[in-house]
Design an enzyme around this catalytic site. Structure first.
Site, short mmCIF file in Angstrom:
data_model
loop_
_atom_site.label_atom_id
_atom_site.label_comp_id
_atom_site.label_asym_id
_atom_site.label_seq_id
_atom_site.Cartn_x
_atom_site.Cartn_y
_atom_site.Cartn_z
CG HIS A 141 1.80 64.53 28.34
ND1 HIS A 141 2.36 63.68 29.26
CD2 HIS A 141 1.15 65.47 29.04
CE1 HIS A 141 2.06 64.08 30.47
NE2 HIS A 141 1.32 65.18 30.38
CG ASP A 145 -2.11 72.75 29.14
OD1 ASP A 145 -1.13 72.00 29.31
OD2 ASP A 145 -2.64 73.39 30.05
C1 SDX Z 1 1.40 69.84 30.86
O1 SDX Z 1 4.14 66.25 32.75
C2 SDX Z 1 2.90 66.46 32.93
O2 SDX Z 1 2.17 65.63 33.42
C3 SDX Z 1 2.42 67.84 32.54
C4 SDX Z 1 0.92 68.08 32.58
C5 SDX Z 1 0.37 68.02 33.98
O3 SDX Z 1 -0.81 67.74 34.15
O4 SDX Z 1 1.13 68.40 34.92
O5 SDX Z 1 0.26 67.09 31.80
C6 SDX Z 1 0.58 69.46 32.03
O6 SDX Z 1 2.41 70.45 31.04
C7 SDX Z 1 0.97 69.38 29.49
C8 SDX Z 1 1.97 69.79 28.37
C9 SDX Z 1 1.71 71.25 28.01
N1 SDX Z 1 2.74 71.73 27.10
C10 SDX Z 1 2.47 71.95 25.80
O7 SDX Z 1 1.38 71.71 25.28
C11 SDX Z 1 3.64 72.54 25.01
C12 SDX Z 1 3.76 71.85 23.67
N2 SDX Z 1 4.23 70.49 23.93
C13 SDX Z 1 5.65 70.25 23.86
O8 SDX Z 1 6.48 71.31 24.15
C14 SDX Z 1 6.08 68.87 24.36
O9 SDX Z 1 5.23 67.95 23.78
C15 SDX Z 1 6.14 68.64 25.84
C16 SDX Z 1 6.94 69.67 26.53
C17 SDX Z 1 4.79 68.58 26.43
C18 SDX Z 1 6.82 67.26 26.05
O10 SDX Z 1 8.09 67.41 25.61
P1 SDX Z 1 9.11 66.17 25.58
O11 SDX Z 1 8.54 64.97 26.23
O12 SDX Z 1 10.41 66.68 26.08
O13 SDX Z 1 9.16 65.81 24.06
P2 SDX Z 1 10.19 66.36 23.08
O14 SDX Z 1 10.27 67.85 23.21
O15 SDX Z 1 11.44 65.56 23.21
O16 SDX Z 1 9.49 66.06 21.67
C19 SDX Z 1 9.73 64.84 20.96
C20 SDX Z 1 9.59 65.22 19.48
C21 SDX Z 1 10.53 66.36 19.06
O17 SDX Z 1 10.74 66.27 17.69
P3 SDX Z 1 12.08 65.44 17.12
O18 SDX Z 1 13.27 66.02 17.88
O19 SDX Z 1 11.80 64.00 17.47
O20 SDX Z 1 12.09 65.74 15.66
O21 SDX Z 1 8.26 65.71 19.24
C22 SDX Z 1 8.33 67.08 18.85
C23 SDX Z 1 9.67 67.60 19.28
O22 SDX Z 1 10.07 68.68 18.46
N3 SDX Z 1 7.22 67.77 19.55
C24 SDX Z 1 6.48 68.72 18.99
C25 SDX Z 1 5.53 69.05 19.97
N4 SDX Z 1 5.73 68.30 21.07
C26 SDX Z 1 6.79 67.52 20.80
N5 SDX Z 1 6.51 69.32 17.79
C27 SDX Z 1 5.58 70.28 17.56
N6 SDX Z 1 4.61 70.64 18.44
C28 SDX Z 1 4.57 70.05 19.66
N7 SDX Z 1 3.64 70.41 20.54
#
Ligand code: SDX
Length: 428
Positions: free
Chosen positions: A306, A363
């Site tokens: 998140h 989710d």
């Molecule tokens: C919602 O914003 C809100 O409030 C949203 C929400 C709401 O109520 O409106 O809470 C609802 O959208 C919840 C999120 C649902 N999405 C997912 O579950 C999709 C999977 N999650 C990710 O795509 C990610 O965690 C996000 C999109 C939710 C957040 O992305 P960020 O903040 O841009 O984080 P990032 O992509 O920069 O990740 C940081 C690191 C990265 O690795 P490094 O580059 O440091 O090596 O963490 C890794 C990412 O690759 N990472 C994950 C991951 N989430 C982050 N790796 C594997 N699986 C994951 N789920």
């Protein structure tokens, strides 16, 4: 004495005011930065930027705290009443009984769709994505309710909010029925909000769907937990569109499009597909974790991570408990819940997830609960939208009521070619 931040650029020194919120969060006020310094700030995903002041929802991502109008989200779980929470999000306090009764009556009066809208469903191709239908039909409501193109005053807003919050159920249920080639069920004015939605979704001719109290409570809880979440992607979209003084229907329709994305509201569908892949065989939970960590693989562990929470999403905790409760009440089990628990256990003990502070988000368990209620996977994000609609309306209203609000128009750092000349075709 108000705190100041000092910015030194070259031999220039600038002082910038520091704002402080009611929960102690602090922000450097850069509203005059470009005028005073000629400088911009660069924050492409706005992860470090407060785009507004808001009194609706407070999140402490480090502590896993979520409050609506100051009330901890956990306190809504014992007697979930989505309509009450929706009114509170929009109008800023818990409604008195007469206010709640009035709003409930407004929802009942506005549950039908204009027959013209209903006819449009007849021409949709089978398998049309429900989120496409939802966004298009919400925007289309502006054609049938032109008086709400310009909303002035609380009464007018309450009427428009009731139309949207009531009709969104009918639109969702009609899109589901159309996809299956089933006759539409008209809303039943005798039923409460969630029971009416489930009636429209699942009743068949001469066999009314009867909701159990456990299922009705579970759906109220799911909608409440999705009610608002400060400046998430879809809410920010509603604010950006609304900042141009676009009408409420258009702003909410745009928010639906943002929510559709698999990184945002579409994640609940991706979680279900992920769990089903594991259940079908050929992919173990361990393989899933390995794939999610593999940077050469676009797969992510959906339902994990998140932008704000660096701790367990409090909504995920409540939904996980609700899954246990509902399955016990319904005397059912779901192997996907066991798979989800295994994935959570593996991830929360894996340094990759621990180091990045990746925890289950809203989710991760929401789809399992929706599935227990009988909602099909392709309607999960639509249910997220039904729950989030009061939050979009509340945030749109907060911006609309702010006399200092201006059109949202970010700047950029230009990286294109310097000045050059047009070349006639023969010289290219
Ligand atoms: C919602 O914003 C809100 O409030 C949203 C929400 C709401 O109520 O409106 O809470 C609802 O959208 C919840 C999120 C649902 N999405 C997912 O579950 C999709 C999977 N999650 C990710 O795509 C990610 O965690 C996000 C999109 C939710 C957040 O992305 P960020 O903040 O841009 O984080 P990032 O992509 O920069 O990740 C940081 C690191 C990265 O690795 P490094 O580059 O440091 O090596 O963490 C890794 C990412 O690759 N990472 C994950 C991951 N989430 C982050 N790796 C594997 N699986 C994951 N789920």
């Amino acid at each position: 004495m108000a705190e100041k931040a000092v910015l030194t650029v070259g031999d220039q020194r600038y002082e910038l005011p520091v704002l402080e919120g009611t929960e102690g969060e602090r922000a450097i006020d850069i509203t005059r930065l470009r005028d005073d310094t000629g400088l911009l700030t660069y924050d492409p995903a706005l992860g470090n930027t407060a785009v507004c002041k808001s009194a609706i929802t407070f999140i402490d991502g480090d502590k896993g705290i979520l409050r609506y109008r100051g009330i901890p989200i956990e306190q809504f779980a014992s007697r979930p009443n989505f309509v009450e929470v929706a009114w509170m999000l929009i109008f800023g306090r818990l409604p008195r009984q007469e206010e709640l009764n009035r709003f409930s009556d407004l929802l009942t009066c506005n549950e039908l769709l204009h027959e013209g809208v209903g006819y449009q469903f007849q021409h949709l191709p089978p398998g049309a994505p429900p989120m496409a239908i939802l966004s298009a039909t919400l925007s289309n409501l502006a054609c049938y309710h032109p008086t709400f193109l310009a909303i002035e005053g609380e009464e007018s807003l309450e009427e428009a909010a009731a139309r949207l919050i009531s009709k969104v159920r009918t639109i969702a249920a009609f899109s589901y029925r159309r996809a299956l080639g089933l006759p539409f069920n008209y809303p039943d004015p005798r039923l409460r909000y969630c029971a009416n939605f489930l009636h429209m979704m699942f009743s068949i001719p001469y066999q009314q769907y009867i909701v159990t109290p456990e299922v009705e409570d579970a759906l109220n809880l799911v909608f409440i937990l999705h009610g608002d979440h400060e400046q998430n992607c879809s809410t920010s979209t509603a604010r950006v569109v609304g900042s141009a003084k676009a009408n409420l229907f258009a702003s909410c329709a745009a928010a639906v499009c943002a929510l559709w994305g698999p990184l945002h509201g579409g994640a609940n569908v991706e979680v279900m597909e992920m769990l089903k892949r594991i259940h079908k065989g050929g992919l173990s939970p361990e393989d899933c974790i390995r794939e999610a960590k593999d940077k050469t693989n676009p797969f992510r562990l959906y339902g994990f991570g998140h932008r704000v929470y660096r701790n367990y999403d409090p909504r995920a905790k409540i939904l996980h408990e609700a899954c246990d409760r509902v399955f016990t009440q319904l005397k059912r089990k779901d192997p996907l819940l066991d798979i989800a628990r295994k994935l959570e256990e593996l991830a929360l003990s894996d340094p990759y997830f621990i180091d990045r502070k990746l925890y289950p988000n809203v989710d991760f368990y929401s789809g399992i609960l929706l599935r227990a209620i009988g909602i099909p996977t392709d309607m999960f994000t639509v249910c997220f939208a039904i729950g989030r609609l009061p939050g979009w309306i509340a945030q749109w209203k907060e911006q609309h009521d702010d006399p200092t609000s201006k059109i949202c128009r970010p700047r950029q750092v230009y990286t294109g070619p310097n000045e050059t000349d047009y070349l006639p075709m023969e010289k290219r």
